[in-house]
Write a protein that holds these residues in place. Structure first.
Motif, PDB file in Angstrom:
ATOM      1  N   LYS A 108       0.795  -1.542   0.074  1.00 23.87           N
ATOM      2  CA  LYS A 108       0.100   0.388   0.022  1.00 23.87           C
ATOM      3  C   LYS A 108       0.572   1.691   0.242  1.00 23.87           C
ATOM      4  O   LYS A 108       0.004   2.328  -0.228  1.00 23.87           O
ATOM      5  N   LYS A 149      -2.612   1.564   8.371  1.00 20.39           N
ATOM      6  CA  LYS A 149      -2.408   0.891   8.075  1.00 20.39           C
ATOM      7  C   LYS A 149      -1.365  -0.563   7.649  1.00 20.39           C
ATOM      8  O   LYS A 149      -0.223   0.658   7.451  1.00 20.39           O
ATOM      9  N   GLY A 157     -10.264  -6.045   5.987  1.00 22.26           N
ATOM     10  CA  GLY A 157      -9.870  -5.015   7.016  1.00 22.26           C
ATOM     11  C   GLY A 157      -8.739  -5.728   7.595  1.00 22.26           C
ATOM     12  O   GLY A 157      -7.940  -5.309   8.732  1.00 22.26           O
ATOM     13  N   GLU A 184      -3.406   7.082   7.417  1.00 22.66           N
ATOM     14  CA  GLU A 184      -3.779   8.004   6.200  1.00 22.66           C
ATOM     15  C   GLU A 184      -4.763   8.682   7.283  1.00 22.66           C
ATOM     16  O   GLU A 184      -5.879   8.034   8.855  1.00 22.66           O
ATOM     17  N   GLN A 185      -5.340   9.879   6.948  1.00 22.60           N
ATOM     18  CA  GLN A 185      -6.173  10.454   7.414  1.00 22.60           C
ATOM     19  C   GLN A 185      -8.216   9.463   7.483  1.00 22.60           C
ATOM     20  O   GLN A 185      -7.772   8.314   6.446  1.00 22.60           O
ATOM     21  N   GLU A 192     -18.852   4.077  -0.954  1.00 22.71           N
ATOM     22  CA  GLU A 192     -17.606   3.248  -1.385  1.00 22.71           C
ATOM     23  C   GLU A 192     -18.611   3.153  -2.652  1.00 22.71           C
ATOM     24  O   GLU A 192     -19.008   2.472  -2.400  1.00 22.71           O
ATOM     25  N   GLU A 270      -7.705   1.510  -2.543  1.00 20.39           N
ATOM     26  CA  GLU A 270      -6.974   0.151  -2.607  1.00 20.39           C
ATOM     27  C   GLU A 270      -6.932  -0.171  -4.745  1.00 20.39           C
ATOM     28  O   GLU A 270      -8.204   0.318  -4.808  1.00 20.39           O
TER      29      GLU A 270
HETATM   30  P1  ADP Z   1      -7.854  -4.204   2.749  1.00 20.82           P
HETATM   31  O1  ADP Z   1      -6.886  -4.593   1.694  1.00 20.82           O
HETATM   32  O2  ADP Z   1      -7.837  -4.666   4.201  1.00 20.82           O
HETATM   33  O3  ADP Z   1      -9.026  -4.504   1.989  1.00 20.82           O
HETATM   34  P2  ADP Z   1      -9.147  -1.105   3.046  1.00 20.82           P
HETATM   35  O4  ADP Z   1      -7.754  -0.506   2.422  1.00 20.82           O
HETATM   36  O5  ADP Z   1      -9.214  -1.357   1.602  1.00 20.82           O
HETATM   37  O6  ADP Z   1      -8.551  -3.009   3.591  1.00 20.82           O
HETATM   38  O7  ADP Z   1      -9.126  -0.723   3.673  1.00 20.82           O
HETATM   39  C1  ADP Z   1     -10.719  -1.800   4.099  1.00 20.82           C
HETATM   40  C2  ADP Z   1     -11.891  -0.488   4.303  1.00 20.82           C
HETATM   41  O8  ADP Z   1     -11.546   0.003   5.570  1.00 20.82           O
HETATM   42  C3  ADP Z   1     -12.066   0.228   3.507  1.00 20.82           C
HETATM   43  O9  ADP Z   1     -13.440  -0.220   2.975  1.00 20.82           O
HETATM   44  C4  ADP Z   1     -13.060   1.186   4.716  1.00 20.82           C
HETATM   45  O10 ADP Z   1     -14.296   0.793   4.747  1.00 20.82           O
HETATM   46  C5  ADP Z   1     -12.048   1.614   6.131  1.00 20.82           C
HETATM   47  N1  ADP Z   1     -11.359   2.402   5.162  1.00 20.82           N
HETATM   48  C6  ADP Z   1      -9.778   1.986   5.027  1.00 20.82           C
HETATM   49  N2  ADP Z   1      -9.355   3.574   5.104  1.00 20.82           N
HETATM   50  C7  ADP Z   1     -10.039   4.069   5.265  1.00 20.82           C
HETATM   51  C8  ADP Z   1      -9.806   5.665   5.204  1.00 20.82           C
HETATM   52  N3  ADP Z   1      -8.341   6.113   5.300  1.00 20.82           N
HETATM   53  N4  ADP Z   1     -10.620   6.153   5.823  1.00 20.82           N
HETATM   54  C9  ADP Z   1     -12.111   6.085   6.304  1.00 20.82           C
HETATM   55  N5  ADP Z   1     -12.666   4.432   5.998  1.00 20.82           N
HETATM   56  C10 ADP Z   1     -10.992   3.822   6.157  1.00 20.82           C
END
Ligand code: ADP
Length: 385
Positions: A108, A149, A157, A184-185, A192, A270
């Motif tokens: 990432k 992350k 998740g 990250e913020q 989504e 992502e």
């Molecule tokens: P993975 O690779 O495990 O699927 P993601 O980066 O897609 O992880 O994050 C999983 C979920 O977490 C996202 O679909 C979202 O719902 C929530 N999420 C991730 N990053 C953020 C963020 N910066 N702000 C708000 N929600 C987030």
């Protein structure tokens, strides 16, 4: 001559999960042979693919032996070590997507760096090594909470933590066994989205309708295709962003670009370089499913039409629940709703585990959501009528 001994090539899929399993359906239709490298004979794909090698995808010799019997190598997951993939490419193996592209779905941090260079909108973020780093980021972006992350190895998740103070950040950084972290913020998104495209080595690309995904605790629960109410301009913006990323990174196969929809436009969250949960609706709702287009792309065949067959398709995941077996619930679900399409993965039911999904195709999105939710809830044992 191909590895099958006929003109029909052998596609090697590393990983025996449900994505490999669902590639078998178009492989049957196309007469293309799949060969799967699985963890066990019981894996989801091992149950339906004839040629299965059992072995560890983290072992280079295992990968080499597997690749010897395949014309092209592709993936069910993104966890194969990048160095091993480079070694395979150096030895002449055709790997699609190649490691230079795949690394942006594996890491990432690299992905965020590269997307910034491409000018794609991403959340504010920073590499971090300590709780102090996280705290100073939180100060810079206007306060807690923020999202930590793991740069590698996360999915569904796992590897994503929302933290609300320095103590929480310290706990995550000390307990998680991962090579690196970013922060990250916390994005105040309205919903989504996922924009999926298929791209072939010749550079042909097609874009699927942009869908809305509902995620709960990092796990995709539901998908609405297309995203209800999305304007033409907004959808084209998301599709063009995904096509541009696919082209610039040299992706081959399916690419899912998961996005946050915000009042100021979309932000890329992502990337996944394989068929993706947000594309399962297309098995029943699109002219060409993502699994067929993934196979076509890795074989450098012309891509299939991604157009939707109906105004809406709703997909709801079946997450493991109270019932140890899904089959007894078929009678009720099928009798109640002959339009329902059930897909199960042959996996042992465990609480919260993705064990299948249902699709419903039609005109009225609200009634499709009701029908799909009912079936998924009934199959997991949440309701009894
Ligand atoms: P993975 O690779 O495990 O699927 P993601 O980066 O897609 O992880 O994050 C999983 C979920 O977490 C996202 O679909 C979202 O719902 C929530 N999420 C991730 N990053 C953020 C963020 N910066 N702000 C708000 N929600 C987030």
């Amino acid at each position: 001559m191909t590895k099958s001994g006929s003109d029909f090539p052998v596609v090697g899929v590393v990983g025996g999960g449900q994505l490999a399993r669902m590639m078998q359906q178009p492989a049957i239709a196309l007469g293309v042979q799949l060969h799967v490298l699985a963890d066990s004979r019981n894996d989801s794909a091992s149950q339906v693919v004839h040629d299965v090698s059992v072995g560890d995808y983290r072992d280079l010799d295992t990968l080499r032996r597997f690749a010897d019997n395949c014309d092209v190598l592709t993936f069910d997951h993104e966890h194969v070590p990048t160095d091993h993939l480079h070694a395979l490419v150096d030895a002449g193996v055709t790997v699609r997507p190649g490691p230079d592209a795949l690394v942006f779905a594996q890491d990432k941090g690299l992905m965020r760096d590269r997307l910034a260079v491409l000018g794609s909108p991403v959340p504010l973020w920073r590499h971090v090594h300590s709780a102090d780093d996280v705290a100073s980021f939180a100060t810079d972006v206007g306060g807690w909470p923020v999202v930590i992350k793991a740069t590698r190895g996360g999915y569904d998740g796992k590897g994503v933590w929302v933290v609300k103070d320095s103590g929480g950040a310290a706990e995550v950084l000390s307990h998680a066994q991962v090579p690196g972290f970013l922060v990250e913020q916390l994005v105040p998104f309205t919903r989504e989205l996922s924009a999926m495209v298929a791209r072939s080595p010749s550079g042909q690309a097609v874009a699927y309708p942009v869908v809305e995904t509902l995620q709960v605790e990092g796990i995709c629960r539901e998908v609405y295709a297309p995203a209800p109410g999305i304007s033409e301009d907004h959808a084209v913006e998301a599709q063009q962003a995904a096509l541009r990323i696919a082209g610039e990174l040299g992706v081959v196969g399916m690419l899912a670009v998961e996005m946050f929809d915000t009042p100021d436009g979309v932000m890329v969250n992502e990337l996944a370089m394989r068929p993706h949960n947000s594309g399962h609706w297309g098995m029943d709702g699109a002219v060409t499913s993502q699994f067929e287009n993934h196979l076509r792309a890795v074989l450098d065949l012309p891509l299939g039409d991604p157009t939707a067959l109906a105004p809406f398709t709703v997909m709801v995941n079946i997450l493991g629940g109270d019932l140890p077996d899904l089959y007894p619930a078929y009678l009720h679900c099928m009798a109640r709703d002959p339009g329902l399409k059930i897909h199960v993965y042959g996996k042992t039911v465990k609480p919260g585990r993705k064990v299948g999904h249902v699709n419903v195709v039609g005109d009225d999105v609200d009634s499709l959501v009701e029908r799909a939710r009912h079936a998924a809830a009934y199959l997991r044992g949440d309701i009894d009528e």
